[in-house]
Design a protein around this motif. Structure first.
Motif, short mmCIF file in Angstrom:
data_model
loop_
_atom_site.label_atom_id
_atom_site.label_comp_id
_atom_site.label_asym_id
_atom_site.label_seq_id
_atom_site.Cartn_x
_atom_site.Cartn_y
_atom_site.Cartn_z
N ARG A 92 -49.28 68.57 -11.25
CA ARG A 92 -48.52 69.62 -11.71
C ARG A 92 -49.33 70.85 -11.72
O ARG A 92 -48.95 72.01 -11.13
N ALA A 124 -40.33 63.80 -19.52
CA ALA A 124 -39.28 64.84 -20.18
C ALA A 124 -40.17 65.85 -20.99
O ALA A 124 -40.01 67.14 -20.84
N ARG A 125 -41.40 65.34 -21.72
CA ARG A 125 -42.28 66.31 -22.09
C ARG A 125 -42.91 67.30 -21.14
O ARG A 125 -42.90 68.53 -21.32
N ARG A 127 -41.68 68.34 -18.27
CA ARG A 127 -40.68 69.38 -17.61
C ARG A 127 -40.85 70.45 -18.57
O ARG A 127 -40.36 71.60 -18.21
N GLU A 128 -40.95 69.93 -19.90
CA GLU A 128 -40.75 71.16 -20.96
C GLU A 128 -41.84 72.38 -20.69
O GLU A 128 -41.70 73.61 -21.17
N GLU A 129 -43.06 72.00 -20.21
CA GLU A 129 -44.05 72.69 -20.12
C GLU A 129 -44.29 73.53 -18.47
O GLU A 129 -45.23 74.34 -18.45
N THR A 130 -43.38 73.29 -17.60
CA THR A 130 -43.54 73.79 -16.52
C THR A 130 -42.37 74.07 -15.56
O THR A 130 -41.14 73.30 -16.07
N ASP A 131 -41.95 74.82 -14.78
CA ASP A 131 -41.08 75.00 -13.86
C ASP A 131 -41.20 74.28 -12.66
O ASP A 131 -40.08 74.03 -11.72
#
Length: 271
Positions: A92, A124-125, A127-131
Motif C-alpha cells: 500500500r 476492510a480496516r 481500505r479505510e486508511e487509503t484511497d
C-alpha cells in the motif's frame, strides 16, 4: 450506423511478463511497445522491492506504475518480511508513493491461520486508511488422483465473499475450470482489475499464455467490459520465459497488447 467506442481503461504490462529479464527491462519494453503503464510484481528482484528505484525508472521511461502486486507467492514468502499484514502495508505504501491505484493480493494460504481468520476484516480496516484499492485475486485448487486440495482460505475463489474489489485472472480460470464470463457477471462492479492471459486448462499448470492462444473467452470478456464502461485496469500478465530470443519475447508482448487494444472496444449504434 454502428460506431466503435473505446473506453478509457488503461492497459498495463506486468513486470512478471518479461521474466527472466528484470524489472527495468519491463519498463523499457512497456514504453517501447506503447503500454499505458506497468504493474509491479514485487518479487525476488531487488529492484521490484525498492520504491525509490522504481520511481526513477518510471520517470526515466515516462511509464507510470499503475498497480502493485503484493508478494503473495510461495517463492516470495520472505520478501518484505514474513508477516503478511506487513507485506500488504508495504505494498500500500509503495502504491501511494508511486501513484498506483491498485494493490493486487492473493487469498491467504490455509497455514496462515491468523491472517486467514482476520483477512476480510483486516482488508476492510486497511481500505479505510487509503484511497488505494485492494483487489483480491481468484486462484485455483490443486488436483491429484481424483482429489481436490484447496490451499487457500477462506477459498481460492473470492467471488462469493464480501470483497468489494476483485482481480479476475483468466489463466487462473483456465486452471480451475471456471466460467470466466459467469464469474465476471457475478462480480459486476466489484471487478476492479483484470489479469489478461490465456490457458488451455492443463491440470495444476498456471500457463499465462498470450491471449488468443488458449481456450479462455479473452476477446468476449474484453468486449463485454468495454460495453459496460469498465474503468479498472487491464494488465497483461503472460509467460514469456520460453521465448527463444528477446525478439520473440517482444513479439509476444506486442501481440498481447494488440489483442487487448483490438478487443477492448464496444460497438454502439449512432443515429
Amino acid at each position: 450506423m454502428s460506431v466503435i467506442r473505446v473506453p478509457s481503461a488503461k492497459v498495463a504490462l506486468s513486470t512478471a511478463s518479461v521474466y527472466p529479464e528484470r524489472t527495468p527491462d519491463a519498463f523499457e519494453l512497456a514504453a517501447r511497445l506503447g503500454y499505458d503503464g506497468v504493474e509491479i510484481m514485487v518479487g525476488q528482484d531487488p529492484v521490484s522491492q525498492d520504491v525509490e528505484v522504481l520511481q526513477r525508472l518510471s520517470d526515466h521511461y515516462s511509464m507510470p506504475v499503475l498497480a502493485v502486486h503484493a508478494p503473495c507467492l510461495l517463492v516470495t514468502q520472505r520478501v518484505w518480511g514474513r508477516d503478511p499484514w506487513v507485506k500488504l502495508q508495504r505494498a500500500r505504501d509503495a502504491a501511494e508513493r508511486l501513484g498506483a491505484q491498485t494493490v493486487v493480493v492473493h487469498p491467504p494460504f490455509r497455514w496462515q491461520r491468523d491472517y486467514a481468520r482476520d483477512f476480510e476484516v483486516g482488508l476492510a480496516r486497511m481500505r479505510e486508511e487509503t484511497d488505494v484499492v485492494f483487489a483480491v485475486e481468484n486462484m485455483f485448487p490443486l488436483r491429484a488422483r481424483g482429489n481436490e486440495v484447496v490451499p487457500y482460505a477462506p477459498d481460492w475463489n473470492p467471488v462469493d465473499y464480501d470483497f468489494p474489489h476483485v482481480t479476475l485472472d483468466l489463466s487462473h480460470t483456465a486452471v480451475s475450470g471456471s466460467d470466466a464470463m459467469e464469474m465476471a457477471g457475478k462480480l459486476g462492479d466489484r471487478l476492479a482489475h483484470l489479469h489478461l492471459a490465456d490457458g488451455v486448462g492443463t491440470t495444476n499448470k498456471d500457463e499465462h499464455l498470450v491471449p488468443g492462444r488458449g481456450v479462455q473467452p479473452c476477446a468476449q470478456l474484453l468486449e463485454r467490459l468495454a460495453g459496460n464502461g469498465y474503468g479498472g485496469l487491464i494488465v497483461l500478465e503472460i509467460n514469456t520465459r520460453k521465448a527463444t530470443s528477446r525478439t520473440e519475447r517482444i513479439e509476444d508482448l506486442s501481440e498481447a497488447l494488440a489483442f487487448a487494444r483490438l478487443n477492448f472496444a464496444a460497438s454502439t449504434t449512432a443515429t
